[in-house]
Enzyme design. Structure first.
Site, short mmCIF file in Angstrom:
data_model
loop_
_atom_site.label_atom_id
_atom_site.label_comp_id
_atom_site.label_asym_id
_atom_site.label_seq_id
_atom_site.Cartn_x
_atom_site.Cartn_y
_atom_site.Cartn_z
N CYS A 186 27.97 -4.25 -8.87
CA CYS A 186 28.05 -4.01 -10.31
C CYS A 186 28.35 -2.54 -10.61
O CYS A 186 29.44 -2.07 -10.34
CB CYS A 186 26.76 -4.50 -10.99
SG CYS A 186 26.98 -4.69 -12.76
N HIS A 237 26.12 -10.09 -9.16
CA HIS A 237 24.86 -9.73 -8.50
C HIS A 237 24.49 -10.72 -7.39
O HIS A 237 23.92 -11.77 -7.67
CB HIS A 237 23.73 -9.67 -9.54
CG HIS A 237 23.84 -8.49 -10.44
ND1 HIS A 237 23.30 -7.26 -10.11
CD2 HIS A 237 24.45 -8.32 -11.62
CE1 HIS A 237 23.58 -6.39 -11.06
NE2 HIS A 237 24.27 -7.01 -12.01
N GLU A 270 22.19 -10.44 -5.31
CA GLU A 270 20.75 -10.39 -5.00
C GLU A 270 19.91 -11.36 -5.84
O GLU A 270 18.77 -11.60 -5.51
CB GLU A 270 20.22 -8.95 -5.16
CG GLU A 270 20.20 -8.41 -6.59
CD GLU A 270 21.52 -7.80 -7.07
OE1 GLU A 270 22.58 -8.22 -6.57
OE2 GLU A 270 21.49 -6.94 -7.95
N SER A 309 -11.70 -3.97 1.15
CA SER A 309 -12.12 -4.50 -0.14
C SER A 309 -12.33 -6.00 -0.11
O SER A 309 -12.94 -6.58 -0.99
CB SER A 309 -11.04 -4.20 -1.18
OG SER A 309 -9.88 -4.96 -0.88
N GLY A 310 -11.80 -6.64 0.94
CA GLY A 310 -11.82 -8.10 0.96
C GLY A 310 -10.46 -8.66 0.58
O GLY A 310 -10.20 -9.84 0.75
N GLY A 311 -9.58 -7.80 0.07
CA GLY A 311 -8.24 -8.24 -0.30
C GLY A 311 -7.30 -8.23 0.90
O GLY A 311 -7.64 -7.70 1.96
N VAL A 312 -6.11 -8.80 0.72
CA VAL A 312 -5.20 -8.97 1.85
C VAL A 312 -4.65 -7.63 2.36
O VAL A 312 -4.56 -7.41 3.57
CB VAL A 312 -4.06 -9.98 1.52
CG1 VAL A 312 -3.35 -9.63 0.24
CG2 VAL A 312 -3.06 -10.06 2.65
N ASP A 313 -4.35 -6.70 1.46
CA ASP A 313 -3.71 -5.45 1.92
C ASP A 313 -4.64 -4.63 2.81
O ASP A 313 -4.24 -4.20 3.90
CB ASP A 313 -3.26 -4.60 0.72
CG ASP A 313 -2.21 -5.32 -0.12
OD1 ASP A 313 -1.61 -6.28 0.39
OD2 ASP A 313 -2.01 -4.93 -1.28
N SER A 314 -5.87 -4.42 2.36
CA SER A 314 -6.75 -3.60 3.20
C SER A 314 -7.11 -4.34 4.49
O SER A 314 -7.30 -3.72 5.53
CB SER A 314 -8.00 -3.15 2.43
OG SER A 314 -8.81 -4.25 2.08
#
Ligand code: XMP
Length: 523
Positions: free
Chosen positions: A92, A178, A180, A232-237
């Site tokens: 584009c 586009h 994508e 933290s219990g979250g996926v990232d950490s």
């Protein structure tokens, strides 16, 4: 937006560098490539040549943009790209920029072309193995009127004689549409053709390869020093911790603070997974009483957040001090957070996600940052988590706000009310899980406890109890959200179970508000 050179690492087999001219779709270009196992990285268009080349790209993609190439202040083609011998694909605005920079002509078309179009293509490496009539997604005002010297038309629509063009001898291509977006059905194939057949990339950005590269980079950065990480219990950490453990073993100490504001079973699962099964050095701090004492009598949402943020930092700090000399602090920052903090010239300044658990540490606790997930999208983080044998229940966990259940417990946060909320929330998650509605079908689903009492009847008796609101949303980016059209049977089961199993609740309502004007959370 990018690491300083000394910390930059290049994926061993190279990838694609994307220059972000501010299109809302730039992240999608990177995602489409990475989904096809091709490493890609986003740079500001004015990033120094040395920085872009340090990522060892095999090709360059120029994104779209809200600008017009003739507009004052429009971002230009970096000088080094004129002579660089790497393949280029302009999308584009990227196409208009190539035409403009190499001596073609671009005009502000009187008519915008927006929506689906069919392009008659010319066979070439970019369109390898694709139908000759390609359905694509257009979104542009300007168009190419005259090709630059040495370029040829590679596609046309009734509206745009040059919907695609190329200078094949120099391996430079451009498309007006586009590739994508998912509205261009063969778009991913076009990006893959560019990366693999034009640039010579190998599709080997696999979870295994990502882990190997990360482990090597973490070892190089950390050496023999110590690292702490707030789990933290979250996926990232969780994934960051697992990666770091693989890289530096016992040099890593995780600190897990049970604020008393987590969901049912969460503290136990974190301790079970990391301490008992993976034998990680884990300091588990039981701080429920302190957090609830600090929150006593507080009902104002922002005040709740401020108290929890402050308390978290102080607790973390106290534990960190007990560990003695530690040089590094690891964080689960992921790529979208990094991109959002930079942004192209066309993108409005957006705020980076606040990591309330690390900001605000006192200066004498100065750490160097380690961010093992800095170049990964959420789906890649999940794939790595699975590859590192983390349990599905952790890897597929839905996002959870830093202040935890406190912002879902409207009114005062007490031990008793939290227990009520936790029990209702567990039922919501359990029933959605049973109906296969938790992985993607709902981006986030949870219970909210309202300080609203209403009259009910149970057996022969009158009840006067609190209300649970069920919230379930569908969203891509959490900036806007739709309420999930959950099947009535699932809602019926959730409601039935909550009023029967949760003490103190006699009414369940379903939140049917979009964001905006509502937010996902209630506080
Ligand atoms: P809202 O309520 O703003 O939520 O529509 C959008 C997303 O952000 C999460 N959220 C938070 N995450 N700390 C966090 O780490 C917070 O204070 C916070 N508040 C909201 C929310 O759960 C949703 O995923």
């Amino acid at each position: 937006m990018s690491l300083p050179m000394s910390k930059r690492r290049a994926f061993h087999s190279g990838g694609i560098a994307i220059l972000d001219y501010g299109s809302q779709y730039t992240q999608l270009i990177a995602r489409r490539l990475r989904e096809q196992r091709i490493y890609s990285e986003i740079f500001a268009p004015n990033a120094p040549e040395s920085e872009v080349l340090a990522s060892a790209p095999r090709g360059i993609i120029l994104s779209g943009s809200p600008y017009s190439v003739y507009e004052a202040g429009a971002p230009q083609l970096p000088a080094y790209l004129r002579t660089l011998e790497l393949p280029i694909l302009g999308i584009c605005y990227g196409m208009q920029l190539l035409a403009h920079s190499f001596g073609g002509a671009v005009s502000g078309a009187a008519q915008r072309e927006y929506g689906a179009a069919t392009v008659a293509i010319v066979p070439c490496p970019l369109f390898r193995d694709l139908p000759e009539q390609l359905v694509v997604w257009m979104s542009h005002a300007d168009r190419i009127e005259k090709l630059p010297e040495g370029w040829q038309a590679l596609g046309s629509t009734p509206n745009a004689p040059y919907a695609a063009m190329g200078d094949l001898s120099k391996r430079r291509y451009a498309v007006q549409f586009h590739p994508e977006v998912t509205h261009t059905p063969h778009g991913a194939a076009i990006l893959r053709n560019f990366a693999v057949h034009v640039c010579g990339c190998t599709p080997d950005w696999t979870p295994k390869a990502i882990i190997e590269e990360s482990v090597a980079a973490l070892r190089a950065q950390i050496g023999a020093e110590r690292v702490i990480l707030g789990l933290s219990g979250g996926v990232d950490s969780a994934v960051a911790a697992a990666l770091l453990q693989r890289a530096v073993g016992d040099q890593l100490t995780c600190i897990f603070i049970n604020t008393g504001l987590l969901r049912q079973g969460e503290p136990e699962q974190v301790i079970q997974t990391f301490q008992r099964e993976r034998h990680m050095r884990l300091v588990a701090v039981e701080a429920t009483e302190e957090f609830l004492a600090a929150l006593a009598g507080v009902t104002e949402p922002e005040q709740k957040r401020a108290i929890i943020g402050e308390k978290f930092i102080r607790t973390f700090e106290a534990e960190a001090r007990k560990l003695g000399q530690v040089r590094f602090l690891a964080q689960g920052t992921i790529y979208p957070d990094v991109i959002e903090s930079g942004g192209g010239p066309g993108s409005a300044a957006r705020t980076i996600k606040k990591h309330h658990n690390v900001g605000g540490l006192p200066p004498d606790l100065a750490f160097e940052l380690v961010e093992p997930l800095r170049y990964l999208f959420k789906d890649e983080v999940r794939q790595i988590g699975t590859e590192l044998s983390l349990p599905d229940s952790l890897v597929w966990r839905q996002p959870f706000p830093g202040p935890g259940l406190a912002v879902r417990c409207l009114g005062e946060v007490t031990f008793e009310r939290l227990a009520r909320l936790r029990a209702a929330d567990a039922i919501v998650l359990e029933e959605l899980g049973r109906a296969n509605l938790l992985r993607g079908e709902t981006a986030q689903a949870f219970a909210v406890l309202l300080p609203v009492r209403s009259v009910g009847v149970m057996g022969d008796g009158r009840t006067y109890q609190e209300t649970i609101a069920v919230r379930a949303v569908q969203t891509e980016d959490f900036m806007t959200a739709q309420w999930a059209r959950l099947p009535y049977e699932v809602l019926a089961r959730i409601s039935e179970r909550i009023v029967n199993e949760v003490q103190g609740v006699n009414r369940v309502v379903y939140d049917i508000t979009t964001k905006p004007p509502a937010t996902v959370e209630w506080e």
